[in-house]
Design an enzyme around this catalytic site. Sequence first.
Site, PDB file in Angstrom:
ATOM      1  N   SER A 146       0.855  -1.193   0.000  1.00  0.00           N
ATOM      2  CA  SER A 146       0.000   0.000   0.000  1.00  0.00           C
ATOM      3  C   SER A 146       0.889   1.241   0.000  1.00  0.00           C
ATOM      4  CB  SER A 146      -0.883  -0.056   1.258  1.00  0.00           C
ATOM      5  OG  SER A 146      -1.706   1.078   1.364  1.00  0.00           O
ATOM      6  N   LYS A 172      -1.249  -0.990  -4.369  1.00  0.00           N
ATOM      7  CA  LYS A 172      -2.429  -0.197  -3.978  1.00  0.00           C
ATOM      8  C   LYS A 172      -1.985   1.239  -3.759  1.00  0.00           C
ATOM      9  CE  LYS A 172      -5.003   0.108   0.385  1.00  0.00           C
ATOM     10  NZ  LYS A 172      -5.759  -0.692   1.387  1.00  0.00           N
ATOM     11  N   LYS A 174      -3.223   5.128  -2.529  1.00  0.00           N
ATOM     12  CA  LYS A 174      -4.220   5.943  -1.836  1.00  0.00           C
ATOM     13  C   LYS A 174      -4.604   7.124  -2.725  1.00  0.00           C
ATOM     14  CE  LYS A 174      -4.232   3.768   2.184  1.00  0.00           C
ATOM     15  NZ  LYS A 174      -5.456   3.186   2.763  1.00  0.00           N
ATOM     16  N   ASP A 199      -7.429   3.100  -3.258  1.00  0.00           N
ATOM     17  CA  ASP A 199      -8.165   3.144  -1.989  1.00  0.00           C
ATOM     18  C   ASP A 199      -8.472   4.603  -1.643  1.00  0.00           C
ATOM     19  OD1 ASP A 199      -9.258   2.827   0.518  1.00  0.00           O
ATOM     20  OD2 ASP A 199      -7.489   1.877   1.423  1.00  0.00           O
ATOM     21  N   GLU A 224     -11.365   0.752  -3.627  1.00  0.00           N
ATOM     22  CA  GLU A 224     -11.681   0.462  -2.229  1.00  0.00           C
ATOM     23  C   GLU A 224     -12.341   1.666  -1.563  1.00  0.00           C
ATOM     24  OE1 GLU A 224      -8.221  -1.066  -0.219  1.00  0.00           O
ATOM     25  OE2 GLU A 224      -9.125  -0.915   1.764  1.00  0.00           O
ATOM     26  N   ASP A 249     -14.141  -1.581   2.891  1.00  0.00           N
ATOM     27  CA  ASP A 249     -13.223  -1.691   4.031  1.00  0.00           C
ATOM     28  C   ASP A 249     -13.951  -1.112   5.256  1.00  0.00           C
ATOM     29  OD1 ASP A 249     -11.247  -1.185   5.953  1.00  0.00           O
ATOM     30  OD2 ASP A 249      -9.812  -0.267   4.615  1.00  0.00           O
ATOM     31  N   LYS A 273     -10.253  -6.698   7.726  1.00  0.00           N
ATOM     32  CA  LYS A 273      -9.221  -6.383   8.723  1.00  0.00           C
ATOM     33  C   LYS A 273      -9.693  -7.009  10.020  1.00  0.00           C
ATOM     34  CE  LYS A 273      -7.606  -2.092   6.744  1.00  0.00           C
ATOM     35  NZ  LYS A 273      -7.554  -0.622   6.858  1.00  0.00           N
ATOM     36  N   GLY A 301      -4.623  -4.349   6.196  1.00  0.00           N
ATOM     37  CA  GLY A 301      -3.620  -4.140   7.236  1.00  0.00           C
ATOM     38  C   GLY A 301      -3.765  -2.790   7.900  1.00  0.00           C
TER      39      GLY A 301
HETATM   40  O1  OSB Z   1      -7.482   1.858   4.442  1.00  0.00           O
HETATM   41  O2  OSB Z   1      -6.385   0.075   4.255  1.00  0.00           O
HETATM   42  C1  OSB Z   1      -6.511   1.179   4.776  1.00  0.00           C
HETATM   43  C2  OSB Z   1      -3.555   1.797   7.136  1.00  0.00           C
HETATM   44  C3  OSB Z   1      -4.157   2.536   8.124  1.00  0.00           C
HETATM   45  C4  OSB Z   1      -5.479   2.885   7.992  1.00  0.00           C
HETATM   46  C5  OSB Z   1      -6.218   2.468   6.866  1.00  0.00           C
HETATM   47  C6  OSB Z   1      -5.625   1.692   5.881  1.00  0.00           C
HETATM   48  C7  OSB Z   1      -4.266   1.379   6.012  1.00  0.00           C
HETATM   49  C8  OSB Z   1      -3.494   0.642   4.992  1.00  0.00           C
HETATM   50  C9  OSB Z   1      -2.306  -0.106   5.507  1.00  0.00           C
HETATM   51  O3  OSB Z   1      -3.749   0.698   3.807  1.00  0.00           O
HETATM   52  C10 OSB Z   1      -1.844  -1.256   4.691  1.00  0.00           C
HETATM   53  C11 OSB Z   1      -0.755  -2.017   5.435  1.00  0.00           C
HETATM   54  O4  OSB Z   1      -0.886  -2.291   6.649  1.00  0.00           O
HETATM   55  O5  OSB Z   1       0.248  -2.356   4.786  1.00  0.00           O
HETATM   56 MG    MG Z   2      -8.704   0.741   3.050  1.00  0.00          MG
END
Ligand code: OSB
Ligand code: MG
Length: 383
Positions: A146, A172, A174, A199, A224, A249, A273, A301
């Site tokens: 990510s 992935k 953001k 995401d 996402e 999510d 998660k 994660g």
């Molecule tokens: O939206 O998936 C998410 C981390 C903190 C809060 C929200 C998210 C995330 C990640 C982390 O995308 C992914 C990872 O732990 O490698």
């Molecule tokens: Mg997410």
Amino acid sequence: MRSITVKHIDLFSIAMPFVEKLRTSFGEEPFKTAVIVRLTTDDGLVGWGEAPLEIHPGYSYETMGTGQHVLREFLVPALLGQVIADPTDVPALLGHTRGHPLSKHALESAVWDVWAQANNLSLAGAFAAHLPDGHASRGRAKVGVSIGIKPSVDETIAVIRKRLDEGYARIKLKIQPGWDVQLARGVRAAFPEIMLMLDANSAYSLADAEYLKQMDEFNLLMLEQPLGYTDIYEHSKLQPQLSTPICLDESIHSANDARMALSIGAAKIINLKPSRVSGFSESLEIYKVCVEHGAPLWVGGMMETGIGRAANVAFASLPGVTLPCDISATSRYYLQDLTEPPFELQPDSTLLVPDGLGLGVAVHEDRISRAAGLWQSEYPYKA
Ligand code: OSB
Ligand code: MG
């Protein structure tokens, strides 16, 4: 199966420097923070759990502050002295406290760890023992990485190139309004073939549907959580307008939520998660819902330390987890983790499930003490 008796629970609030921070549509955390749970049974077994709490109530309403309060005042007292026949009994023991899934998850994880040890099982074996035949661990979890919001498309492309070189087979990114279509276009031009997903962390509204349709150009694995963090209904209005699969999510907290989302067509894919859904008991129920619906499932994660990550890798090794997970190698997150050995990316973009009983990793308590020291020096008012 042998039951376990909870004798003692210790809580450690920790902070650790990140190797690479993760900027999302709701901001950026300065450190990795968490409350680590150490649970001791009356026959001396020790189990570990992680509440991946953040400083700011951005992704989750829970914070380091509320997590410490709710764990100390309500959740820990509800478990002390309990004789627990099966880890799936924990949610009922904690049921007098509403919400607070990340905090509950940490305690339940520590119970899974000691219960697995008491019954000569790895954590992955303990999960499989709660599923129908044919759901044994594959011994490894397919993973991706990510990548946060960067200052420019070129810098994003440079980070992607580095991660591809390391062997990650799924990227992935953001996104947020203003950092979306142009980003996807630039990245696709540079990497026409990679497995790519975006995401939004709830940054858009249904009024953006026409705009979001442009995402269909980019052959994305999924989009996402585009809409509200509690919403399922409006996602069911958006999904039919897109050919890109929507993954939920933030909106999914239970097997009921997953069943509703899949049934009304709000999403085609579920991000599970374990912390967001209050633990592995509910995770197993969501897993079964996805298997029933034939819906793709992956494990998300929260930048976990080796404690939370070892448990997530074990769950992600189950065969109903069909897509690459947001669980990366230790080197993506920390120079030095709380556990040994480090998780290393395998050539097939997988992480191996540790051998051994329970979590199967060695927890270094001296490193927990050091990380607790950083928390206290940065946030003394919340010691
Ligand atoms: O939206 O998936 C998410 C981390 C903190 C809060 C929200 C998210 C995330 C990640 C982390 O995308 C992914 C990872 O732990 O490698
Ligand atoms: Mg997410």
